[in-house]
Design a protein around this motif. Structure first.
Motif, mmCIF file in Angstrom:
data_model
loop_
_atom_site.group_PDB
_atom_site.id
_atom_site.type_symbol
_atom_site.label_atom_id
_atom_site.label_comp_id
_atom_site.label_asym_id
_atom_site.label_seq_id
_atom_site.Cartn_x
_atom_site.Cartn_y
_atom_site.Cartn_z
ATOM 1 N N LYS A 18 0.887 -1.173 -0.083
ATOM 2 C CA LYS A 18 -0.116 0.051 -0.148
ATOM 3 C C LYS A 18 0.733 1.257 -0.201
ATOM 4 O O LYS A 18 0.554 2.015 -0.716
ATOM 5 N N THR A 75 -8.118 -2.298 -2.257
ATOM 6 C CA THR A 75 -7.044 -2.568 -1.840
ATOM 7 C C THR A 75 -5.877 -1.460 -1.672
ATOM 8 O O THR A 75 -4.859 -1.817 -1.036
ATOM 9 N N GLY A 76 -6.276 -0.228 -2.271
ATOM 10 C CA GLY A 76 -5.200 0.577 -2.335
ATOM 11 C C GLY A 76 -4.063 0.444 -3.102
ATOM 12 O O GLY A 76 -2.857 1.138 -3.103
ATOM 13 N N CYS A 77 -4.051 -0.819 -3.904
ATOM 14 C CA CYS A 77 -2.841 -1.001 -4.822
ATOM 15 C C CYS A 77 -3.255 -1.128 -6.222
ATOM 16 O O CYS A 77 -4.250 -1.524 -6.572
ATOM 17 N N TYR A 133 -3.252 3.541 -9.592
ATOM 18 C CA TYR A 133 -4.480 2.998 -8.807
ATOM 19 C C TYR A 133 -5.526 3.843 -9.448
ATOM 20 O O TYR A 133 -5.706 5.125 -9.227
ATOM 21 N N GLY A 140 -7.079 3.962 -1.772
ATOM 22 C CA GLY A 140 -5.396 4.217 -2.138
ATOM 23 C C GLY A 140 -5.372 5.767 -2.628
ATOM 24 O O GLY A 140 -6.373 6.474 -2.552
#
Length: 285
Positions: A18, A75-77, A133, A140
């Motif tokens: 992250k 997920t922030g990714c 992202y 994210g």
């Protein structure tokens, strides 16, 4: 909806992954094989097949909407980080492309480039649809934050891209469904690459694109046109000053950067023409 086999799930995302998405864009990478796996997973879905049936083509706008956002949301990714997990590599190849491109032609162009230049499938690459992202979900970084990091420039000036360090520079992918240099961000990528020392710029084209380009050149040659007219007819020559950006602020920023260079848009036009001409079969000359 089945995800690519190696892609981390939300439960498998780590704090390190992250954190990586918030800085150092040149490390938002995945391998060529990861890219192929993502596209392969997309093409096997009913959603992909439905769009293909309706439009006869699937582009990166479709892929982002149907797959990139759902797979990465929460997920922030980015997909690149989800695929590479905690393996952190600086980009060794920058893939310049436009979002309106046909996915199958894009895959063909990328793999042709890898074969032609004997690139291992493990080479870490940067591909904006998968590297940024995209969800804008508050988990994210927003696209605004990511663009503020100047991701394209950061990737291009990173030492791992340079030939002296084993890098593979930048490849500009050409397909028949969209003009790469109608998009100002793609023009910006070329501009950044030519001001960097030791960053090679190559083009890779789908066979459909090459056939159309060669056909136009041969047609005009047969009618007695000059070689210069042939290149204009085939789209080998380009007017990068006509490129647009969806954001007026971004457009003004990018135009200013380009105009600061000695040769401005004319210099970029020449660079693009040169690497497009390199793709034409020798028989034309």
């Amino acid at each position: 909806m089945a995800r690519p086999a190696h892609m981390a799930s939300g439960d498998e995302v780590t704090a390190l992954m992250k954190a990586r998405q918030w800085e150092k864009p040149e490390q938002w990478t995945m391998t060529v094989q990861h890219w192929v796996d993502i596209v392969g997973a997309c093409t096997e879905t009913p959603q992909y097949k439905s769009v293909m049936e309706q439009k006869k083509t699937v582009n990166m706008h479709d892929v982002c909407r149907l797959f990139v956002k759902p797979w990465s949301e929460g997920t922030g990714c980015s997909l690149a980080v989800l695929m590479s997990r905690e393996v952190v590599c600086n980009a060794q190849l920058m893939v310049s492309h436009c979002w309106g491109e046909d996915v199958s032609e894009t895959k063909e162009s990328l793999l042709q480039h890898a074969v032609r230049h004997e690139l291992p499938m493990t080479v870490p690459i940067w591909f904006c649809v998968f590297s940024n992202y995209q969800p804008e979900d508050g988990v994210g970084p927003k696209l605004e934050h990511q663009l503020a990091l100047e991701p394209f420039a950061s990737v291009i000036r990173n030492p791992s891209l340079k030939a002296a360090n084993g890098g593979h520079g930048m490849v500009a992918l050409h397909t028949t469904t969209d003009d790469l240099y109608s998009r100002l961000w793609c023009v910006h990528e070329v501009e950044r690459a030519i001001v960097e020392e030791d960053v090679e710029i190559k083009a890779s084209m789908s066979q459909k694109y090459i056939d159309l380009m060669v056909g136009r050149v041969e047609q005009f040659l047969g009618l007695g046109a000059t070689l210069n007219d042939c290149f204009r007819a085939a789209g080998v020559q380009v007017q990068t000053a006509k490129a647009r950006c969806s954001s007026k602020d971004d457009e003004e920023k990018l135009v200013k950067l380009i105009l600061q260079q000695g040769n401005g848009f004319d210099g970029l036009d020449k660079v693009v023409e040169d690497f497009r001409r390199e793709q034409l079969p020798d028989i034309i000359f």
